[in-house]
Design a protein around this motif. Structure first.
Motif, short mmCIF file in Angstrom:
data_model
loop_
_atom_site.label_atom_id
_atom_site.label_comp_id
_atom_site.label_asym_id
_atom_site.label_seq_id
_atom_site.Cartn_x
_atom_site.Cartn_y
_atom_site.Cartn_z
N UNK A 137 -38.18 -20.98 -6.62
CA UNK A 137 -38.56 -21.64 -7.94
C UNK A 137 -38.24 -22.98 -7.96
N UNK A 138 -37.00 -23.29 -7.60
CA UNK A 138 -36.31 -24.59 -7.47
C UNK A 138 -37.11 -25.43 -6.49
N UNK A 139 -37.77 -24.99 -5.37
CA UNK A 139 -38.41 -25.75 -4.49
C UNK A 139 -39.95 -26.35 -5.14
N UNK A 140 -40.46 -25.27 -5.95
CA UNK A 140 -41.79 -25.45 -6.55
C UNK A 140 -42.84 -25.65 -5.63
N UNK A 141 -42.78 -24.71 -4.47
CA UNK A 141 -43.78 -24.89 -3.41
C UNK A 141 -44.71 -23.74 -3.38
N UNK A 192 -26.62 -21.63 -2.69
CA UNK A 192 -26.74 -20.22 -3.14
C UNK A 192 -25.60 -19.77 -3.62
N UNK A 193 -24.18 -20.20 -3.44
CA UNK A 193 -23.25 -19.68 -4.02
C UNK A 193 -23.01 -20.00 -5.66
N UNK A 194 -23.71 -21.09 -5.85
CA UNK A 194 -23.53 -21.44 -7.50
C UNK A 194 -24.79 -20.52 -8.20
N UNK A 195 -25.83 -20.25 -7.36
CA UNK A 195 -26.66 -19.30 -7.96
C UNK A 195 -26.07 -18.07 -8.25
#
Length: 333
Positions: A137-141, A192-195
């Motif tokens: 989702x963050x990449x928006x691709x 990924x760790x913060x997610x």
């Protein structure tokens, strides 16, 4: 070794049993990637209980002091759980794309070259799937980037995509196993760790503990939708490629945008284009449905340093070397 019949053990055994019934090879001989963490140890024990034979593959990334001891311990634990063999695979981690991406590249290359033709089971859980969807989702691709991981993407098998991480940890407690806690898994420098430690817990709190399962269900639904769209795109590509080199713009323009973009992407990849981005697809789509005499779209060639250009000529999309397009322009100017 006999396993206790606790809820966590039964859940993992059922997940592995279901995966083997759906995707497992004849004879159910598999390899398992073992890191020494809770997910991979639980998967290994469940695989030994459900498969005919299991070979353990332990990748030593050599990114920390003592990593060889961690890998040796993981291999010994895998043998103790009943694996037929357990091999340590030391790798050299490069720097391209950052440490996370480089480590992943090195890990998968080592597993691929050492699997001996067997499918390799990976310990990705439902929580990992939810994190993957959020990253997409963050990449928006587009839909493909948020469809998550497939349960089987030959040769990679993921039996635990419906199992929560807390269940694999409880499995290890039930068996008296002591998983290795990789310090990288708690380092906030990694997205990924913060997610995992910040974003998902907040979503779970706000949505009442339903965020991770909902994200995983979304991934599954999107994989089904993407499979259907890919099939439609394949049929469109056959029609667009008929009669002459390149693709017919008229045939492409008559198709739905989602199907058209997938057909163009597939065509580019078959022509040797190394990386196809969303920006490429949008610009090429303008050649099809927004034609006003604009120039071509530059893409990467099959070899580093080579450039190709997608151009519209006589109502068809074609690929040409960038130097040829430049020469043609000089000759006609």
């Amino acid at each position: 070794m006999p396993l206790p019949e606790t809820p966590a053990v039964l859940a993992l055994r059922q997940a592995v049993r279901d995966w083997l019934a759906r995707f497992g090879p004849s004879g159910s001989v598999v390899a398992v990637a073992v890191s020494g963490g809770a997910d991979s140890l639980a998967l290994t024990a469940a695989a030994v209980a459900e498969a005919a034979l299991v070979d353990a593959l332990v990748v030593d990334h050599r990114l920390q002091d003592g990593s060889d001891e961690v890998a040796a311990t993981a291999a010994a634990t895998a043998r103790g759980l009943g694996c037929r063999s357990a091999r340590v695979l030391p790798v050299e981690v490069g720097r391209v794309g950052g440490m996370e991406a480089a480590a992943r590249t090195a890990r998968y290359a080592a597993l691929a070259s050492s699997r001996g033709g067997l499918p390799v089971l990976l310990g990705h859980t439902l929580d990992d799937q939810a994190e993957t969807v959020l990253l997409g989702l963050g990449r928006g691709s587009g839909a493909r980037s948020i469809q998550g991981m497939a349960p089987f993407d030959d040769p990679w098998g993921r039996p635990l995509l419906g199992v929560r991480r807390e269940t694999t940890r409880q499995f290890c407690v039930d068996l008296g196993l002591s998983p290795y806690e990789d310090p990288h898994n708690s380092s906030p420098e990694f997205t990924r760790v913060r997610l995992r430690t910040e974003v998902l817990p907040l979503l779970e709190d706000v949505l009442g503990g339903t965020a991770a399962p909902a994200l995983a269900r979304t991934a599954e639904q999107l994989r089904q939708d993407n499979a259907a769209l890919d099939e439609f795109a394949g049929e469109l590509l056959v029609r667009a490629e008929s009669e002459a080199p390149g693709l017919s713009c008229a045939v492409l323009a008559a198709a739905a945008a989602a199907v058209r973009s997938r057909a163009v992407r597939a065509w580019l990849l078959t022509q040797g284009v190394r990386a196809v981005t969303g920006a490429h697809i949008r610009s090429i789509d303008e050649l099809v449905v927004g034609w006003r005499g604009q120039g071509g779209v530059a893409v990467s060639g099959p070899e580093r340093g080579t450039r190709l250009v997608v151009v519209r000529e006589h109502g068809r999309l074609t690929l040409a070397r960038a130097d040829r397009v430049s020469r043609d322009r000089r000759e006609t100017s």
